[in-house]
Design a protein around this motif. Structure first.
Motif, PDB file in Angstrom:
ATOM      1  N   UNK A   1      45.309  36.274  39.731  1.00 18.16           N
ATOM      2  CA  UNK A   1      44.696  35.427  40.918  1.00 18.16           C
ATOM      3  C   UNK A   1      43.145  36.893  40.857  1.00 18.16           C
ATOM      4  N   UNK A   2      42.603  36.525  42.517  1.00 20.59           N
ATOM      5  CA  UNK A   2      40.691  37.340  42.824  1.00 20.59           C
ATOM      6  C   UNK A   2      40.836  38.074  44.185  1.00 20.59           C
ATOM      7  N   UNK A   3      40.761  38.958  44.708  1.00 20.52           N
ATOM      8  CA  UNK A   3      40.841  38.785  45.847  1.00 20.52           C
ATOM      9  C   UNK A   3      39.482  39.013  46.503  1.00 20.52           C
TER      10      UNK A   3
ATOM     11  N   UNK B   1      51.251  39.186  45.454  1.00 20.07           N
ATOM     12  CA  UNK B   1      52.906  38.455  45.416  1.00 20.07           C
ATOM     13  C   UNK B   1      52.930  37.019  45.459  1.00 20.07           C
ATOM     14  N   UNK B   2      52.214  37.428  47.183  1.00 20.67           N
ATOM     15  CA  UNK B   2      52.803  35.302  47.773  1.00 20.67           C
ATOM     16  C   UNK B   2      52.263  34.333  46.403  1.00 20.67           C
ATOM     17  N   UNK B   3      50.909  34.698  46.242  1.00 19.72           N
ATOM     18  CA  UNK B   3      50.442  34.027  45.245  1.00 19.72           C
ATOM     19  C   UNK B   3      51.105  33.721  43.988  1.00 19.72           C
ATOM     20  N   UNK B   4      51.693  35.062  43.010  1.00 13.80           N
ATOM     21  CA  UNK B   4      52.205  35.002  42.212  1.00 13.80           C
ATOM     22  C   UNK B   4      53.579  34.088  42.098  1.00 13.80           C
ATOM     23  N   UNK B   5      54.359  33.850  43.345  1.00 13.96           N
ATOM     24  CA  UNK B   5      55.483  33.488  44.162  1.00 13.96           C
ATOM     25  C   UNK B   5      55.633  32.423  44.030  1.00 13.96           C
ATOM     26  N   UNK B   6      54.036  31.941  44.668  1.00 12.47           N
ATOM     27  CA  UNK B   6      53.821  30.639  44.493  1.00 12.47           C
ATOM     28  C   UNK B   6      53.927  29.698  43.161  1.00 12.47           C
ATOM     29  N   UNK B   7      52.948  30.179  42.562  1.00 17.44           N
ATOM     30  CA  UNK B   7      51.793  29.295  41.161  1.00 17.44           C
ATOM     31  C   UNK B   7      53.173  29.499  40.341  1.00 17.44           C
ATOM     32  N   UNK B   8      54.146  30.953  40.169  1.00 13.22           N
ATOM     33  CA  UNK B   8      55.448  30.832  39.355  1.00 13.22           C
ATOM     34  C   UNK B   8      56.633  29.856  39.643  1.00 13.22           C
ATOM     35  N   UNK B   9      56.847  29.351  40.602  1.00 11.77           N
ATOM     36  CA  UNK B   9      57.599  28.470  41.234  1.00 11.77           C
ATOM     37  C   UNK B   9      57.312  26.927  41.441  1.00 11.77           C
ATOM     38  N   UNK B  10      56.254  27.297  41.885  1.00 13.29           N
ATOM     39  CA  UNK B  10      55.434  25.424  41.823  1.00 13.29           C
ATOM     40  C   UNK B  10      54.403  24.685  41.266  1.00 13.29           C
ATOM     41  N   UNK B  11      53.948  25.246  40.140  1.00 13.62           N
ATOM     42  CA  UNK B  11      52.825  24.996  39.056  1.00 13.62           C
ATOM     43  C   UNK B  11      53.360  25.661  37.875  1.00 13.62           C
ATOM     44  N   UNK B  12      53.501  23.780  37.177  1.00 17.20           N
ATOM     45  CA  UNK B  12      54.379  24.447  35.444  1.00 17.20           C
ATOM     46  C   UNK B  12      52.989  24.951  34.675  1.00 17.20           C
TER      47      UNK B  12
ATOM     48  N   UNK C   1      39.582  48.622  55.344  1.00 12.66           N
ATOM     49  CA  UNK C   1      39.948  48.111  53.730  1.00 12.66           C
ATOM     50  C   UNK C   1      40.673  46.941  53.872  1.00 12.66           C
ATOM     51  N   UNK C   2      41.350  46.752  54.647  1.00 12.96           N
ATOM     52  CA  UNK C   2      42.216  45.281  54.865  1.00 12.96           C
ATOM     53  C   UNK C   2      41.814  44.225  55.414  1.00 12.96           C
ATOM     54  N   UNK C   3      40.553  43.868  55.124  1.00 16.28           N
ATOM     55  CA  UNK C   3      40.263  42.388  55.731  1.00 16.28           C
ATOM     56  C   UNK C   3      40.271  41.314  54.408  1.00 16.28           C
ATOM     57  N   UNK C   4      41.373  41.444  53.526  1.00 20.73           N
ATOM     58  CA  UNK C   4      41.456  41.179  52.282  1.00 20.73           C
ATOM     59  C   UNK C   4      42.135  39.787  52.174  1.00 20.73           C
ATOM     60  N   UNK C   5      41.712  38.919  51.401  1.00 30.17           N
ATOM     61  CA  UNK C   5      42.736  38.239  51.307  1.00 30.17           C
ATOM     62  C   UNK C   5      42.351  37.579  49.309  1.00 30.17           C
ATOM     63  N   UNK C   6      43.081  36.574  48.656  1.00 22.98           N
ATOM     64  CA  UNK C   6      43.841  36.745  47.266  1.00 22.98           C
ATOM     65  C   UNK C   6      43.527  35.347  47.112  1.00 22.98           C
ATOM     66  N   UNK C   7      43.328  34.768  46.089  1.00 28.94           N
ATOM     67  CA  UNK C   7      43.193  33.715  46.126  1.00 28.94           C
ATOM     68  C   UNK C   7      43.955  33.480  43.918  1.00 28.94           C
ATOM     69  N   UNK C   8      44.584  32.837  43.884  1.00 27.60           N
ATOM     70  CA  UNK C   8      45.474  32.361  42.921  1.00 27.60           C
ATOM     71  C   UNK C   8      45.806  31.330  42.563  1.00 27.60           C
TER      72      UNK C   8
END
Lengths: 596, 196
Positions: free
Chosen positions: A93-95, A38-49, A75-82
């Protein structure tokens, strides 16, 4: 009850200028987008043309944790890259699991944004709230394991290393990022790191993640734990066999693609099954941070103990290429990991090259079943040598270059995974409509269609699949934002995660809030892709899956009946016939500001 | 689709979860709703008993739809449900007349449902009051009892909503039987279930 789960801080690193800044994240942003995807999509959509070059300076790489990361939730020791994907051109995105994300979080950051590009190779260290860039010329060219070991020798073994291998440096379009033996594998985000000349990011941290309501969390973890222990998927199948437990199951159902999806069963499957691996090679298990499932396998091989291949890797580097030799598959997988390649895209692209050669269209010297050729091709791809330079662009570009795009088994440029959707109609719809292309994770319709999660449905029927697929897509987007593991989600439903999220953060979420957040994320990704030029015509599957029936086995005679499902899907989503979200849908989801 | 309606309609009747002409079922397909006909016998559903109408808009078929259509529509609009089962399970109805909420005593019931809220309404059949109050509760719970009237369960499939309905009645039968037996409970559900 306080406010927990998030530190409310982002770290921004500009590689062009070397400037590193910290910024607070508004609570409303956190509670609306949760974290991870969610935060990844928010950042990419807001900042990356949307029209930017994915390998250019304008693209950004976002590493995002979620409120549950480091909070002691199984099962929640994860991170996501977008980022914008160089393989697909879509938002992607891929986590991953491991411990890297937990250490980023415990260093005090919810999210790390990498922007710009360095002129020289560098690596970034983040430790206990301090970040700095270091020269990495001596690491450039090193493989993943060597990079990992050398950085841990310098920084200490309580450090996690996320790095790229030669494939990322050489801008292979499906290069991955690896941490602690876990992969943010798909879509070529390793190439985005390589283009930025960023060899590695290391994390260290010991800060405590605050829990708003510890008593409630303990009770919910106790309740969720009952399901994890009771469900045979998480208590027996995955712990005993790992994800390779699926090899025999899907082969029996006739949905195990073989020889570039020309067949849907592999005759020699017994030699590469999870049962065989467990009986002859497994020496131990490995888990992500705080996860009782422990689905990763350690295997004893001729060259030592290594991390075993997952279900998808066994398939992609095995039957997809007509190969059934387990030693070769394990070696090929290890090679992909060492060089920093996504094993799925690697195998499917090589499978595509094998079929092009078989049909006399383009001869790379590869043929189905060629074990030596497979290993050689992997190295050539990573170093862009010989025909590997073309294969490094992925199956779509390879096949289109030969005027035979139909032989690329991909959606929106991303190679398909180990499920033949002709025998899984809902999976077909999920893949065709996926915002990031041919990945099964955004809507794991194999859950209801083969595993009976939440209930078993007729896998050959198209009826009702649009609604089920949409619910799966929405809830997956939300779970990827917490971030929780999809395997745990097979046993622990979203109503538990909602209550766990409320207990950790102190924000009062309802189960439907998770669905709604997931829907908002899905629509935001869609808007970004529309902006990037993806339209209705991209919501499709390779012609083979739509037109060529499966020849033999329990799924014989089937093709994906996409058109009626897609029409219902658009109506259900509140999108127009072109697949564009209607203005009222955007108002409902509070997305009016993101124009397509 | 007819086969599914017939299967679960018949099972609901045979399990005593509905009387001969009571209860209704529906599924959502995009912006369309398929719901049982007003007055249909769930134990003997035929093709003419499944009525298709709009989720947002009425059409001619509305005159044939179940009296609870407005409640079903409201639930679909506010939740991710794809199927709804409305039933009249007798033990659950009886218990709803005495309790503010139903907390399972048995392990299976506790695993599956944890707690079932009881909603009180002046007008309980096809009413605007239910249309307004029920969806909010079904955002959080799989099944809700309307006091003295019946249950509303949601799911992604009819089978799922049917399971919650069947489980609720089992839970209530166990509570009822336990209360008729003499002696103190040896095992109590944790108080946390009240907060579920």
């Amino acid at each position: 009850m306080g406010f927990g789960g998030w530190f409310g801080k982002m770290l921004r690193v500009n590689l062009s200028t070397g400037v590193i800044t910290e910024k607070k994240i508004e609570k409303k942003v956190l509670s609306d987008w949760i974290g991870g995807r969610g935060l990844g999509a928010w950042t990419i959509a807001g900042e990356v043309p949307a029209d930017c070059d994915p390998l250019g300076e304008e693209n950004k790489l976002v590493f995002a944790t979620g409120p549950l990361t480091g909070a002691g939730v199984p099962g929640a020791g994860r991170f996501c890259t977008s980022a914008k994907s160089p393989l697909t051109g879509t938002i992607l995105d891929t986590d991953a699991g491991g411990r890297w994300g937990v250490r980023l979080k415990k260093s005090g950051y919810d999210i790390l944004i990498i922007e710009g590009a360095s002129s020289e190779p560098v690596y970034l260290t983040i430790s206990e709230g301090k970040a700095s860039l270091h020269e990495a010329a001596k690491l450039w060219g090193a493989g993943v394991y060597e990079t990992n070991d050398r950085l841990k020798d310098i920084l200490g073994h309580d450090t996690s290393v996320a790095c790229i291998g030669p494939a990322g440096e050489n801008l292979v379009k499906f290069a991955s990022v690896i941490n602690d033996g876990h992969y943010t594998g798909r879509g070529g985000l390793g190439a985005v790191m390589g283009a930025k000349k960023l060899k590695a990011v290391t994390t260290q941290g010991s800060r405590k993640v605050e829990i708003a309501n510890k008593e409630k969390l303990d009770f919910m973890l106790y309740e969720a734990g009952k399901w994890l222990k009771a469900n045979p998927i998480t208590s027996q199948g995955l712990p005993e066999f790992g994800t390779p437990v699926l090899v025999s199951l899907f082969n029996e159902l006739g949905v195990f693609p073989t020889r570039n999806f020309q067949d849907s069963q592999y005759p020699g499957v017994a030699n590469i099954s999870g049962e065989t691996i467990a009986e002859h090679m497994t020496t131990g298990r490995k888990s992500c941070y705080g996860c009782p499932v422990q689905c990763a396998r350690l295997l004893k091989t001729k060259t030592g103990t290594i991390l075993g291949p997952e279900y998808e890797s066994i398939w992609a580097l095995g039957p997809e290429c007509g190969i059934g030799d387990l030693d070769t598959i394990i070696e090929a997988n290890h090679l992909c990991n060492q060089l920093g390649l996504d094993a799925v895209s690697t195998g499917v692209t090589i499978g595509c090259a094998m079929e092009l050669a078989e049909k006399g269209i383009f001869n790379t010297g590869l043929s189905f079943g060629d074990t030596t050729g497979l290993l050689q091709a992997i190295k050539q791809i990573a170093y862009r040598e010989g025909s590997g330079n073309l294969l490094a662009e992925g199956s779509r570009r390879l096949a289109e270059r030969c005027g035979s795009g139909q032989y690329a088994m991909q959606v929106k440029g991303l190679e398909l995974t180990a499920y033949d959707p002709r025998g899984l109609q809902g999976m077909g719809l999920g893949l065709a409509t996926s915002n990031q292309g041919g990945c099964r994770l955004p809507a794991y319709m194999a859950g209801p269609e083969t595993l009976g999660v939440p209930k078993m449905v007729d896998r050959f029927s198209t009826r009702g699949k649009a609604g089920l697929t949409i619910n799966q897509q929405n809830i997956s987007a939300a779970v990827d934002s917490l971030i929780a593991c999809g395997f745990v989600n097979l046993a622990v439903s979203e109503e538990y995660f909602t209550r766990i999220l409320s207990a950790v953060t102190g924000v009062d979420y309802q189960t439907q809030d998770l669905h709604r957040t997931g829907e908002r994320i899905w629509n935001l990704e869609r808007l970004y892709n529309l902006r990037a030029g993806f339209d209705r015509s991209c919501d499709t599957l390779p012609p083979r899956l739509l037109e060529e029936p499966i020849q033999e086995g329990p799924s014989s005679g089937k093709v994906v009946e996409l058109k009626p499902m897609l029409e219902e899907y658009y109506r259900f989503r509140g999108w127009n016939e072109s697949g564009v979200p209607a203005p009222e849908k955007l108002r409902e989801l509070r997305l009016e500001d993101f124009k397509c | 689709m007819l086969k599914e309606f017939q299967t679960f309609g018949r099972d609901l009747f045979l399990a005593g979860l509905n009387s001969s002409h009571s209860g209704n079922l529906s599924v959502r397909c995009g912006d369309r709703v398929f719901i049982t006909r007003r007055g249909a016998m769930l134990g003997h559903l035929m093709e003419r008993d499944i009525i298709e109408t709009g989720l947002h808009k009425n059409d001619g078929n509305i005159v044939l739809a179940s009296t609870e259509i407005r409640v079903h529509r409201a639930i679909y609009k506010e939740t991710a449900a794809l199927a709804i089962v409305h039933a009249h399970p007798v033990h659950a109805i009886a218990l709803s007349l005495l309790e503010e909420e139903i907390i399972p005593l048995d392990s299976e019931g506790a695993y599956l449902l944890h707690k079932i809220p009881v909603l009180s309404a002046e007008h309980t059949i096809g009413s605007q009051e239910l249309e307004e109050k029920l969806p909010g509760l079904l955002k959080e719970y799989k099944i809700v009892m309307v006091r003295g009237h019946g249950s509303f369960a949601t799911g992604q499939l009819l089978e799922e909503a049917y399971q919650w309905t069947s489980s609720l009645e089992n839970i209530c039968r166990i509570i009822h039987i336990t209360r008729t037996l003499k002696g103190a409970l040896k095992d109590k559900r944790p108080d946390e279930y009240k907060e579920w």
